[in-house]
Design a protein around this motif. Sequence first.
Motif, PDB file in Angstrom:
ATOM      1  N   LYS A 115       0.888  -1.160  -0.138  1.00  0.00           N
ATOM      2  CA  LYS A 115       0.001  -0.118   0.166  1.00  0.00           C
ATOM      3  C   LYS A 115       0.817   1.185  -0.107  1.00  0.00           C
ATOM      4  O   LYS A 115       0.786   2.350  -0.829  1.00  0.00           O
ATOM      5  CB  LYS A 115      -0.878   0.052   1.318  1.00  0.00           C
ATOM      6  N   TRP A 116       1.758   1.499   0.972  1.00  0.00           N
ATOM      7  CA  TRP A 116       2.417   2.394   0.955  1.00  0.00           C
ATOM      8  C   TRP A 116       3.529   2.711  -0.009  1.00  0.00           C
ATOM      9  O   TRP A 116       4.076   3.998  -0.499  1.00  0.00           O
ATOM     10  CB  TRP A 116       3.354   2.556   2.240  1.00  0.00           C
ATOM     11  N   ALA A 117       4.056   1.547  -0.764  1.00  0.00           N
ATOM     12  CA  ALA A 117       4.911   1.770  -1.857  1.00  0.00           C
ATOM     13  C   ALA A 117       4.043   2.326  -3.120  1.00  0.00           C
ATOM     14  O   ALA A 117       4.306   3.082  -3.873  1.00  0.00           O
ATOM     15  CB  ALA A 117       5.171   0.238  -2.513  1.00  0.00           C
ATOM     16  N   GLY A 118       2.719   1.697  -3.204  1.00  0.00           N
ATOM     17  CA  GLY A 118       1.806   2.528  -3.845  1.00  0.00           C
ATOM     18  C   GLY A 118       1.357   4.046  -3.728  1.00  0.00           C
ATOM     19  O   GLY A 118       1.361   4.806  -4.702  1.00  0.00           O
ATOM     20  N   TYR A 134       4.691   5.777  -5.062  1.00  0.00           N
ATOM     21  CA  TYR A 134       4.769   5.868  -6.637  1.00  0.00           C
ATOM     22  C   TYR A 134       3.714   6.893  -7.079  1.00  0.00           C
ATOM     23  O   TYR A 134       4.402   7.662  -8.067  1.00  0.00           O
ATOM     24  CB  TYR A 134       4.479   4.645  -7.272  1.00  0.00           C
ATOM     25  N   LEU A 135       2.507   6.686  -6.544  1.00  0.00           N
ATOM     26  CA  LEU A 135       1.493   7.738  -7.092  1.00  0.00           C
ATOM     27  C   LEU A 135       1.804   9.308  -6.827  1.00  0.00           C
ATOM     28  O   LEU A 135       1.588  10.270  -7.692  1.00  0.00           O
ATOM     29  CB  LEU A 135       0.269   7.423  -6.666  1.00  0.00           C
ATOM     30  N   ALA A 172      -3.190   9.278  -4.564  1.00  0.00           N
ATOM     31  CA  ALA A 172      -2.112   8.549  -3.647  1.00  0.00           C
ATOM     32  C   ALA A 172      -2.916   8.779  -2.238  1.00  0.00           C
ATOM     33  O   ALA A 172      -2.653   7.941  -1.411  1.00  0.00           O
ATOM     34  CB  ALA A 172      -0.702   9.426  -3.718  1.00  0.00           C
ATOM     35  N   ALA A 173      -3.396   9.902  -1.897  1.00  0.00           N
ATOM     36  CA  ALA A 173      -4.095  10.097  -0.660  1.00  0.00           C
ATOM     37  C   ALA A 173      -5.208   9.465  -0.162  1.00  0.00           C
ATOM     38  O   ALA A 173      -5.450   8.765   0.772  1.00  0.00           O
ATOM     39  CB  ALA A 173      -4.554  11.740  -0.631  1.00  0.00           C
ATOM     40  N   ILE A 174      -6.238   8.986  -1.181  1.00  0.00           N
ATOM     41  CA  ILE A 174      -7.198   7.804  -1.340  1.00  0.00           C
ATOM     42  C   ILE A 174      -6.495   6.695  -0.748  1.00  0.00           C
ATOM     43  O   ILE A 174      -7.108   5.965  -0.141  1.00  0.00           O
ATOM     44  CB  ILE A 174      -8.305   8.090  -2.369  1.00  0.00           C
TER      45      ILE A 174
END
Length: 209
Positions: free
Chosen positions: A76-79, A82-83, A199-201
């Motif tokens: 999740k935090w890698a995503g 990246y976003l 990314a925040a969502i």
Amino acid sequence: MKIDIWGTCFLASWIFSLSPGAGSVFSMTNGLNHGFRRGYFGVLGLVLGLWTVFLAVVVGLGAIIQASPMTFNILKWAGVAYLFYLGFDQWRSKGSPIKINQDQREKVGLGTLIFKGWGLNVINPKGYIFMLAVIPQFIDYRTPMPMQYLLIALTFAFTDLVVMAGYTGLAAKALGYLKTEAQMSMLNKIFGFLFMAAAAILATFHQAA
């Protein structure tokens, strides 16, 4: 696979592709900056990423994610990172006038567009969560599964190719209405903001119980 089950799968694939997210923003950004023909290569990357996610879920990564909160959180935090990176990079990019020549567009390689699309889907937990939720609903475990998996994968690829072509094409046509660097810069900031909002969502996602 029975036709009624495939019909439900087909409907679900349209919902998945049409739902606003990083993929749609990515496609619109590519259409805006590179035109339809070149920007559409990013969509090919999205589909390759979708298939990678599908394969990962099928071979058992989904079970590992469900059993390990740490694995889920790392993904999740890698995503999120990246976003946010994609959004920040888009935000700070300088606006270019509408008359972008072919030489300028060639600066971004097709392989780069494909790789970015692939990475966007592979690192985004939305795809894993959706696949984990829907794939079991379409599988008849009493019959051979490889052909069922193949049909599902092709169905999702088809709808994604169609929907993202729409996003890319609409953004590419918008180029005709952009006359100044300031307008292009503003649109880059809008798309950058959308990436960072995604990314925040994504940061609010929690592992299903």
